[in-house]
Design a protein around this motif. Structure first.
Motif, PDB file in Angstrom:
ATOM      1  N   ALA A 150      -9.526  -5.727   2.744  1.00  0.00           N
ATOM      2  CA  ALA A 150      -8.553  -5.637   3.833  1.00  0.00           C
ATOM      3  C   ALA A 150      -8.422  -4.195   4.308  1.00  0.00           C
ATOM      4  O   ALA A 150      -8.477  -3.249   3.515  1.00  0.00           O
ATOM      5  CB  ALA A 150      -7.201  -6.152   3.364  1.00  0.00           C
ATOM      6  N   ASN A 153      -5.124  -4.730  10.014  1.00  0.00           N
ATOM      7  CA  ASN A 153      -5.331  -6.078  10.551  1.00  0.00           C
ATOM      8  C   ASN A 153      -6.810  -6.438  10.680  1.00  0.00           C
ATOM      9  O   ASN A 153      -7.164  -7.363  11.406  1.00  0.00           O
ATOM     10  CB  ASN A 153      -4.648  -6.220  11.924  1.00  0.00           C
ATOM     11  CG  ASN A 153      -3.140  -6.218  11.798  1.00  0.00           C
ATOM     12  OD1 ASN A 153      -2.599  -6.761  10.836  1.00  0.00           O
ATOM     13  ND2 ASN A 153      -2.461  -5.604  12.746  1.00  0.00           N
ATOM     14  N   THR A 170      -6.892 -11.379   9.597  1.00  0.00           N
ATOM     15  CA  THR A 170      -6.104 -11.093   8.408  1.00  0.00           C
ATOM     16  C   THR A 170      -6.764 -11.688   7.175  1.00  0.00           C
ATOM     17  O   THR A 170      -7.599 -12.595   7.266  1.00  0.00           O
ATOM     18  CB  THR A 170      -4.686 -11.660   8.535  1.00  0.00           C
ATOM     19  OG1 THR A 170      -4.748 -13.094   8.561  1.00  0.00           O
ATOM     20  CG2 THR A 170      -4.005 -11.153   9.802  1.00  0.00           C
TER      21      THR A 170
END
Length: 234
Positions: A150, A153, A170
């Motif tokens: 991650a 976003n 996401t």
């Protein structure tokens, strides 16, 4: 049930789409005169089809189209026919010129359903997922993925002997696209490929062809321990 979202700053145009969807049947439609609210809904619900106007007071539909989740079936609705070529350049399935009449709407829906069916069959047969990279759809083979990390976003998809892919999606959305028997989330920031595991303890994972070790987050410890125990008994 086909999930649809329509964005148009003209309430009358939305009422026509709403009427046609009701007439067509088996459609769950949400309508928005606010492009911002509409895009928020699209990101959270990931509809099958998006009906999108191009010239709106505050936003341009061509720009918004580049922000749609990968694999979204896009149908433009606009009074300006000169946008047709630009529409197809952002992977629109069809282009409805206002005023829209029902027979033309019906044809667009049939094209959209065919597109969705072919996409689903292709992904199932090839073991791939489709991701949005900038404003284009990119197909990624699941067998190539080592780890997904991650970054705000976005996610970084690290692949075996291939360039990293950066996609605006996401981690929660990413999880829903991956088969749970082949991928496991072990940290707020990491999803790993089970097939890429080289060695592991209950708090750390080492992956093949990946230079960093991956920590197991406290929130995901029990899930990983269950996997760990299952893996050891195979």
């Amino acid at each position: 049930m086909i999930k649809c979202v329509a964005i148009d700053d003209e309430p009358i145009a939305l009422s026509i789409i709403q009427e046609y969807c009701k007439r067509y049947g088996d459609i769950d439609l949400q309508c928005f005169t606010s492009p911002i609210a509409g895009m928020d809904c699209i990101r959270s619900t990931r509809p099958d089809i998006v009906f999108l106007d191009i010239e709106m007071n505050s936003h341009n539909g061509l720009t918004l189209a580049k922000e749609l989740p990968a694999g979204t079936c896009l149908i433009f609705t606009t009074a300006f026919s000169h946008y047709a070529i630009d529409g197809f350049n952002v992977d629109a399935v069809d282009f409805l010129h206002k005023p829209i009449f029902y027979p033309r709407f019906e044809r667009a829906m049939e094209k959209a359903k065919k597109y969705m069916k072919l996409s689903a069959e292709a992904d199932e047969m090839s073991g791939t997922i489709t991701l949005k990279v900038e404003h284009k759809n990119v197909i990624v083979n699941l067998k190539d993925i080592i780890v997904i990390e991650a970054m705000d976003n976005y996610v970084k998809i690290f692949r075996k002997d291939l360039p990293m892919v950066l996609s605006q999606i996401t981690m929660k959305e990413m999880e829903t696209m991956l088969p749970p028997d082949k991928f496991i989330r072990i940290h707020r920031s990491f999803i790993i490929s089970v097939a890429s595991i080289e060695k592991f303890s209950n708090r750390t994972v080492y992956l093949q062809k990946f230079p960093r070790h991956i920590p197991v987050g406290r929130k995901y410890l029990q899930t990983f321990n269950n996997f760990y125990n299952t893996f050891l008994t195979r």
